[in-house]
Design a protein around this motif. Structure first.
Motif, PDB file in Angstrom:
ATOM      1  N   LYS A   4      37.719  36.598  46.978  1.00 44.28           N
ATOM      2  CA  LYS A   4      37.596  38.237  46.724  1.00 44.28           C
ATOM      3  C   LYS A   4      39.076  38.705  46.517  1.00 44.28           C
ATOM      4  O   LYS A   4      39.946  38.131  47.267  1.00 44.28           O
ATOM      5  CB  LYS A   4      36.966  39.064  47.945  1.00 44.28           C
ATOM      6  N   ALA A   5      39.363  39.873  45.675  1.00 44.23           N
ATOM      7  CA  ALA A   5      40.741  40.160  45.302  1.00 44.23           C
ATOM      8  C   ALA A   5      40.776  41.633  45.685  1.00 44.23           C
ATOM      9  O   ALA A   5      39.727  42.518  45.417  1.00 44.23           O
ATOM     10  CB  ALA A   5      41.111  39.816  43.958  1.00 44.23           C
ATOM     11  N   ILE A   6      42.035  42.240  45.908  1.00 48.03           N
ATOM     12  CA  ILE A   6      42.381  43.364  45.901  1.00 48.03           C
ATOM     13  C   ILE A   6      43.318  43.486  44.592  1.00 48.03           C
ATOM     14  O   ILE A   6      44.438  42.801  44.717  1.00 48.03           O
ATOM     15  CB  ILE A   6      43.061  43.910  47.228  1.00 48.03           C
ATOM     16  N   PHE A   7      42.937  44.252  43.777  1.00 44.60           N
ATOM     17  CA  PHE A   7      43.645  44.428  42.591  1.00 44.60           C
ATOM     18  C   PHE A   7      44.423  45.789  42.780  1.00 44.60           C
ATOM     19  O   PHE A   7      43.857  46.796  43.054  1.00 44.60           O
ATOM     20  CB  PHE A   7      42.951  44.422  41.392  1.00 44.60           C
ATOM     21  N   ALA A 111      42.510  37.205  35.144  1.00 48.61           N
ATOM     22  CA  ALA A 111      42.612  37.059  36.615  1.00 48.61           C
ATOM     23  C   ALA A 111      41.283  36.358  37.094  1.00 48.61           C
ATOM     24  O   ALA A 111      41.418  35.452  37.899  1.00 48.61           O
ATOM     25  CB  ALA A 111      42.942  38.426  37.271  1.00 48.61           C
ATOM     26  N   LYS A 112      40.072  36.847  36.668  1.00 47.67           N
ATOM     27  CA  LYS A 112      38.825  36.291  37.295  1.00 47.67           C
ATOM     28  C   LYS A 112      38.776  35.077  37.012  1.00 47.67           C
ATOM     29  O   LYS A 112      38.509  34.220  37.791  1.00 47.67           O
ATOM     30  CB  LYS A 112      37.734  37.196  36.647  1.00 47.67           C
ATOM     31  N   LYS A 113      39.289  34.700  35.725  1.00 43.73           N
ATOM     32  CA  LYS A 113      38.870  33.150  35.244  1.00 43.73           C
ATOM     33  C   LYS A 113      40.082  32.322  35.865  1.00 43.73           C
ATOM     34  O   LYS A 113      39.964  31.177  36.495  1.00 43.73           O
ATOM     35  CB  LYS A 113      39.080  33.072  33.726  1.00 43.73           C
ATOM     36  N   LYS A 114      41.332  32.786  35.905  1.00 43.60           N
ATOM     37  CA  LYS A 114      42.427  32.014  36.435  1.00 43.60           C
ATOM     38  C   LYS A 114      42.277  31.646  38.083  1.00 43.60           C
ATOM     39  O   LYS A 114      42.585  30.704  38.402  1.00 43.60           O
ATOM     40  CB  LYS A 114      43.643  32.724  36.299  1.00 43.60           C
ATOM     41  N   HIS A 115      41.710  32.724  38.638  1.00 43.38           N
ATOM     42  CA  HIS A 115      41.823  32.664  40.124  1.00 43.38           C
ATOM     43  C   HIS A 115      40.123  32.450  40.874  1.00 43.38           C
ATOM     44  O   HIS A 115      40.120  32.617  41.968  1.00 43.38           O
ATOM     45  CB  HIS A 115      42.443  33.743  40.922  1.00 43.38           C
ATOM     46  N   ASN A 116      39.360  32.117  40.024  1.00 41.05           N
ATOM     47  CA  ASN A 116      37.923  32.165  40.275  1.00 41.05           C
ATOM     48  C   ASN A 116      37.407  33.504  41.290  1.00 41.05           C
ATOM     49  O   ASN A 116      37.083  33.018  42.430  1.00 41.05           O
ATOM     50  CB  ASN A 116      37.445  30.720  40.975  1.00 41.05           C
ATOM     51  N   ILE A 117      37.442  34.649  40.866  1.00 45.38           N
ATOM     52  CA  ILE A 117      37.255  35.837  41.742  1.00 45.38           C
ATOM     53  C   ILE A 117      36.055  36.115  41.584  1.00 45.38           C
ATOM     54  O   ILE A 117      35.500  36.246  40.420  1.00 45.38           O
ATOM     55  CB  ILE A 117      38.308  36.727  41.206  1.00 45.38           C
ATOM     56  N   ASN A 118      35.369  36.417  42.562  1.00 46.51           N
ATOM     57  CA  ASN A 118      33.964  37.258  42.833  1.00 46.51           C
ATOM     58  C   ASN A 118      34.170  38.815  42.650  1.00 46.51           C
ATOM     59  O   ASN A 118      34.963  39.393  43.645  1.00 46.51           O
ATOM     60  CB  ASN A 118      33.291  36.989  44.110  1.00 46.51           C
TER      61      ASN A 118
END
Length: 175
Positions: A4-7, A111-118
């Motif tokens: 999970k990320a904070i953008f 970013a989703k692809k590069k870091h496997n983000i949900n």
């Protein structure tokens, strides 16, 4: 396992809004940015910066100028114990037909692809409705619009929350 990320948008969220900012001496962090990012990090979020930088295509500053300022900014975060996982920027102008310039979701998708983000568990904090539109276009529904950057015009927004500053975000991002 997905993350999970904070953008975060940069100008108006991380630093005070300065048109076409590229000089370290003109960079001023928003009050509460470090405390908020430490809080997010402690909750298990990775932090990623997503920013339009049309000053490059307009030749107000160079890509090298942007990189130099970014390296300095990331070092300042590091001094406060904060790891910025990555930064994505669009150097193109508003008239560009690129896929990366917000409100298009290209930088989020990369970013989703590069870091496997949900994306369903992630958040976007921006200071403009285009930040919110871009995040929504990438399946991020958890969004915060802050008043610390651009003027928010009108009472309506697609943002989940409208706050004065990122310093208030820990009251709304609880897990």
């Amino acid at each position: 396992m997905s993350k999970k990320a904070i953008f975060l948008d940069r100008d108006g969220v991380i630093n005070k809004e300065v048109n076409y900012l590229y000089k370290i001496e003109n960079f001023e962090f928003i009050n509460g940015i470090f405390e908020s990012c430490l809080y997010f990090q402690n909750l298990g979020y990775i932090i990623i910066i997503i920013t339009n930088q049309s000053g490059i295509s307009r030749e107000f500053y160079s890509d090298n100028d942007y990189q130099k300022l970014s390296a300095w900014m990331l070092e300042e975060f590091s001094k406060h114990g904060i790891i910025i996982q990555d930064t994505f920027y669009c150097p193109h102008g508003p008239e560009s037909n690129c896929r990366c310039r917000k409100p298009k979701p290209g930088m989020f998708i990369e970013a989703k692809k590069k870091h496997n983000i949900n994306m369903k568990e992630s958040w976007m904090i921006g200071d403009s409705e285009i930040d919110i539109q871009s995040a929504n276009g990438a399946d991020i529904q958890n969004t915060i619009l802050v008043r610390s950057g651009k003027k928010i015009i009108g009472p309506t927004s697609n943002a989940k929350f409208i706050l004065d500053s990122i310093r208030d975000a820990p009251n709304f991002i609880l897990d």
